[in-house]
Motif scaffolding. Structure first.
Motif, PDB file in Angstrom:
ATOM      1  N   LEU A 190      94.617  93.323   6.504  1.00  0.00           N
ATOM      2  CA  LEU A 190      95.852  92.545   6.534  1.00  0.00           C
ATOM      3  C   LEU A 190      95.470  91.094   6.808  1.00  0.00           C
ATOM      4  O   LEU A 190      94.889  90.781   7.847  1.00  0.00           O
ATOM      5  CB  LEU A 190      96.786  93.060   7.628  1.00  0.00           C
ATOM      6  CG  LEU A 190      97.247  94.505   7.489  1.00  0.00           C
ATOM      7  CD1 LEU A 190      98.101  94.897   8.687  1.00  0.00           C
ATOM      8  CD2 LEU A 190      98.007  94.705   6.201  1.00  0.00           C
ATOM      9  N   PHE A 191      95.784  90.225   5.857  1.00  0.00           N
ATOM     10  CA  PHE A 191      95.525  88.796   6.012  1.00  0.00           C
ATOM     11  C   PHE A 191      96.838  88.096   6.358  1.00  0.00           C
ATOM     12  O   PHE A 191      97.854  88.303   5.690  1.00  0.00           O
ATOM     13  CB  PHE A 191      95.004  88.185   4.699  1.00  0.00           C
ATOM     14  CG  PHE A 191      93.647  88.655   4.283  1.00  0.00           C
ATOM     15  CD1 PHE A 191      92.506  88.105   4.838  1.00  0.00           C
ATOM     16  CD2 PHE A 191      93.507  89.629   3.302  1.00  0.00           C
ATOM     17  CE1 PHE A 191      91.237  88.524   4.449  1.00  0.00           C
ATOM     18  CE2 PHE A 191      92.256  90.054   2.895  1.00  0.00           C
ATOM     19  CZ  PHE A 191      91.113  89.510   3.460  1.00  0.00           C
ATOM     20  N   THR A 192      96.803  87.277   7.378  1.00  0.00           N
ATOM     21  CA  THR A 192      97.921  86.387   7.680  1.00  0.00           C
ATOM     22  C   THR A 192      97.509  85.024   7.158  1.00  0.00           C
ATOM     23  O   THR A 192      96.457  84.500   7.543  1.00  0.00           O
ATOM     24  CB  THR A 192      98.206  86.334   9.187  1.00  0.00           C
ATOM     25  OG1 THR A 192      98.502  87.664   9.635  1.00  0.00           O
ATOM     26  CG2 THR A 192      99.375  85.418   9.494  1.00  0.00           C
ATOM     27  N   CYS A 193      98.331  84.474   6.269  1.00  0.00           N
ATOM     28  CA  CYS A 193      97.940  83.252   5.559  1.00  0.00           C
ATOM     29  C   CYS A 193      98.996  82.160   5.667  1.00  0.00           C
ATOM     30  O   CYS A 193     100.167  82.430   5.925  1.00  0.00           O
ATOM     31  CB  CYS A 193      97.728  83.555   4.072  1.00  0.00           C
ATOM     32  SG  CYS A 193      96.491  84.820   3.739  1.00  0.00           S
ATOM     33  N   THR A 194      98.530  80.953   5.418  1.00  0.00           N
ATOM     34  CA  THR A 194      99.408  79.797   5.323  1.00  0.00           C
ATOM     35  C   THR A 194      99.256  79.202   3.934  1.00  0.00           C
ATOM     36  O   THR A 194      98.145  78.895   3.504  1.00  0.00           O
ATOM     37  CB  THR A 194      99.055  78.737   6.381  1.00  0.00           C
ATOM     38  OG1 THR A 194      99.226  79.309   7.675  1.00  0.00           O
ATOM     39  CG2 THR A 194      99.929  77.507   6.250  1.00  0.00           C
ATOM     40  N   ALA A 195     100.398  79.083   3.244  1.00  0.00           N
ATOM     41  CA  ALA A 195     100.442  78.349   1.985  1.00  0.00           C
ATOM     42  C   ALA A 195     101.023  76.986   2.320  1.00  0.00           C
ATOM     43  O   ALA A 195     101.898  76.871   3.181  1.00  0.00           O
ATOM     44  CB  ALA A 195     101.309  79.079   0.966  1.00  0.00           C
TER      45      ALA A 195
END
Length: 158
Positions: free
Chosen positions: A71-76
């Protein structure tokens, strides 16, 4: 037709969530106390209205040869468009993308891989797509259940 669901719709949805592959319209009809043709019409209507978006199998990725589920938590940099999300979904190993409404961390990306090298390549791909990976976690297990407000009482009383 109204977007609200009546008791029959909720009962149909509840039964489909239990096991859509093996549950027949006759099974549902018996549980919600309507005819099988009514169930078929309701399912068609729920699909037409976009309430039912599709049927997907629940896959045990580990048994399918993908030992790692990340599970990746990302910021766009800006709120991701539907087109951008589809682009992410098209990448190797990506199985789901969830857009979040608020905060800097605005995407959750789930991926599966066969090795740490595979997961590293997936992470690099996400970065090349313009995402900053804030956190990554290995998923050990996930438990799912049908949303219980979709007619359990209708199916149980049918």
């Amino acid at each position: 037709m109204s977007d609200s669901l009546d008791a029959t719709d909720r009962g149909v949805l509840y039964m489909l969530q239990q096991n859509a592959r093996e549950t027949t319209t006759t099974d549902i009809a018996q549980e919600v106390d309507v005819s099988p043709s009514t169930v078929r019409n309701r399912i068609d209507d729920l699909v037409d209205r976009g309430v039912i978006k599709g049927y997907v199998p629940v896959i045990d990725y580990e048994k399918a040869g993908f030992e790692l589920r990340i599970l990746f938590t990302c910021t766009a940099s800006k709120q991701p468009t539907d087109e951008f999300v589809r682009e992410i979904l098209d990448q190797h190993g990506i199985v789901s993308v969830r857009k979040l409404l608020a905060g800097d961390q605005n995407l959750h990306v789930e991926a599966v891989g066969t090795s740490t090298d595979d997961v590293s390549q997936i992470a690099q791909t996400l970065q090349e797509c313009g995402l900053e990976i804030v956190r990554s976690e290995v998923l050990e297990e996930e438990a799912l259940q049908p949303f219980d407000h979709f007619g359990k009482e209708v199916a149980d009383d049918g």
